[in-house]
Design a protein around this motif. Structure first.
Motif, PDB file in Angstrom:
ATOM      1  N   SER A 189       1.097  -5.906  -9.819  1.00  0.00           N
ATOM      2  CA  SER A 189       1.105  -6.525  -8.495  1.00  0.00           C
ATOM      3  C   SER A 189      -0.216  -6.356  -7.747  1.00  0.00           C
ATOM      4  N   VAL A 190      -1.004  -5.341  -8.110  1.00  0.00           N
ATOM      5  CA  VAL A 190      -2.264  -5.102  -7.400  1.00  0.00           C
ATOM      6  C   VAL A 190      -3.478  -5.149  -8.327  1.00  0.00           C
ATOM      7  N   LYS A 191      -3.239  -5.259  -9.607  1.00  0.00           N
ATOM      8  CA  LYS A 191      -4.340  -5.238 -10.570  1.00  0.00           C
ATOM      9  C   LYS A 191      -5.312  -6.375 -10.277  1.00  0.00           C
ATOM     10  N   GLY A 192      -6.594  -6.059 -10.248  1.00  0.00           N
ATOM     11  CA  GLY A 192      -7.614  -7.057  -9.946  1.00  0.00           C
ATOM     12  C   GLY A 192      -7.909  -7.192  -8.471  1.00  0.00           C
ATOM     13  N   ARG A 193      -7.066  -6.644  -7.617  1.00  0.00           N
ATOM     14  CA  ARG A 193      -7.285  -6.716  -6.167  1.00  0.00           C
ATOM     15  C   ARG A 193      -7.589  -5.340  -5.569  1.00  0.00           C
ATOM     16  N   PHE A 194      -6.965  -4.315  -6.093  1.00  0.00           N
ATOM     17  CA  PHE A 194      -7.133  -2.956  -5.579  1.00  0.00           C
ATOM     18  C   PHE A 194      -7.974  -2.133  -6.563  1.00  0.00           C
ATOM     19  N   THR A 195      -8.786  -1.254  -6.008  1.00  0.00           N
ATOM     20  CA  THR A 195      -9.584  -0.355  -6.821  1.00  0.00           C
ATOM     21  C   THR A 195      -9.489   1.058  -6.261  1.00  0.00           C
ATOM     22  N   GLN A 221      -9.722   0.804  -2.296  1.00  0.00           N
ATOM     23  CA  GLN A 221     -10.296  -0.433  -1.791  1.00  0.00           C
ATOM     24  C   GLN A 221      -9.303  -1.554  -2.065  1.00  0.00           C
ATOM     25  N   MET A 222      -8.863  -2.212  -1.023  1.00  0.00           N
ATOM     26  CA  MET A 222      -7.870  -3.268  -1.148  1.00  0.00           C
ATOM     27  C   MET A 222      -8.483  -4.594  -0.714  1.00  0.00           C
ATOM     28  N   ASN A 223      -8.575  -5.514  -1.650  1.00  0.00           N
ATOM     29  CA  ASN A 223      -9.136  -6.836  -1.384  1.00  0.00           C
ATOM     30  C   ASN A 223      -8.069  -7.904  -1.572  1.00  0.00           C
ATOM     31  N   SER A 224      -8.348  -9.079  -1.057  1.00  0.00           N
ATOM     32  CA  SER A 224      -7.428 -10.212  -1.198  1.00  0.00           C
ATOM     33  C   SER A 224      -6.005  -9.819  -0.804  1.00  0.00           C
ATOM     34  N   LEU A 225      -5.888  -9.171   0.324  1.00  0.00           N
ATOM     35  CA  LEU A 225      -4.596  -8.654   0.758  1.00  0.00           C
ATOM     36  C   LEU A 225      -3.609  -9.789   1.047  1.00  0.00           C
ATOM     37  N   LYS A 226      -2.359  -9.506   0.755  1.00  0.00           N
ATOM     38  CA  LYS A 226      -1.268 -10.462   0.939  1.00  0.00           C
ATOM     39  C   LYS A 226      -0.239  -9.874   1.908  1.00  0.00           C
ATOM     40  N   PRO A 227       0.531 -10.721   2.566  1.00  0.00           N
ATOM     41  CA  PRO A 227       1.574 -10.179   3.464  1.00  0.00           C
ATOM     42  C   PRO A 227       2.517  -9.221   2.752  1.00  0.00           C
ATOM     43  N   GLU A 228       2.769  -9.437   1.476  1.00  0.00           N
ATOM     44  CA  GLU A 228       3.672  -8.546   0.738  1.00  0.00           C
ATOM     45  C   GLU A 228       3.058  -7.182   0.455  1.00  0.00           C
ATOM     46  N   GLU A 239       6.709   2.929  -4.183  1.00  0.00           N
ATOM     47  CA  GLU A 239       6.195   2.530  -5.480  1.00  0.00           C
ATOM     48  C   GLU A 239       4.735   2.936  -5.637  1.00  0.00           C
ATOM     49  N   LEU A 240       4.351   3.178  -6.878  1.00  0.00           N
ATOM     50  CA  LEU A 240       2.972   3.524  -7.189  1.00  0.00           C
ATOM     51  C   LEU A 240       2.085   2.299  -7.006  1.00  0.00           C
ATOM     52  N   VAL A 241       0.955   2.510  -6.351  1.00  0.00           N
ATOM     53  CA  VAL A 241      -0.026   1.449  -6.164  1.00  0.00           C
ATOM     54  C   VAL A 241      -1.234   1.661  -7.073  1.00  0.00           C
ATOM     55  N   ALA A 242      -1.667   2.893  -7.172  1.00  0.00           N
ATOM     56  CA  ALA A 242      -2.831   3.198  -8.009  1.00  0.00           C
ATOM     57  C   ALA A 242      -2.904   4.697  -8.217  1.00  0.00           C
TER      58      ALA A 242
END
Length: 117
Positions: free
Chosen positions: A62-68, A81-88, A46-49
């Protein structure tokens, strides 16, 4: 041909941060879009960014606001840049470089990101 070399993956605890890099070399040009995809076990890629040559960005909810995502056109490098990472968020992350509507499409080898709970 284009070569994409990714770096920056690893193991991090939930809530932590990681920064991925992808350097392109070879027939790079200047108009290609660059982006990051991910694939978790048993799931589709799946596309992340994504970021265009002009700097327009696109993220799924799913990543908006956490990934840049950002890019340096002078060095043909894209960053995530990945912040507030989750197990998923655990997956293999792939860098991609492409020009829509053409056969110009290249993938990196992937880098593992593991987020522990």
């Amino acid at each position: 041909q284009v070569q994409l070399v990714e770096s920056g993956g690893g193991l991090v605890q939930a809530g932590g941060s990681l920064r991925l890099s992808c350097a392109a070399s070879g027939r790079t040009g200047s108009i290609a879009t660059m982006g990051w995809y991910r694939q978790a076990p048993g799931k589709q890629r799946e596309l992340v960014a994504a970021i265009t040559a002009g700097g327009s960005t696109n993220y799924p909810d799913s990543v908006k606001g956490r990934f840049t995502i950002s890019r340096d056109n002078a060095t043909n490098t894209v960053y995530l840049q990945m912040n507030s990472l989750k197990p998923e968020d655990t997956a293999v992350y792939y860098c991609k470089r492409w020009i829509a509507g053409t056969r110009y499409e290249y993938w990196g080898q992937g880098t593992q990101v593991t987020v522990s709970s």
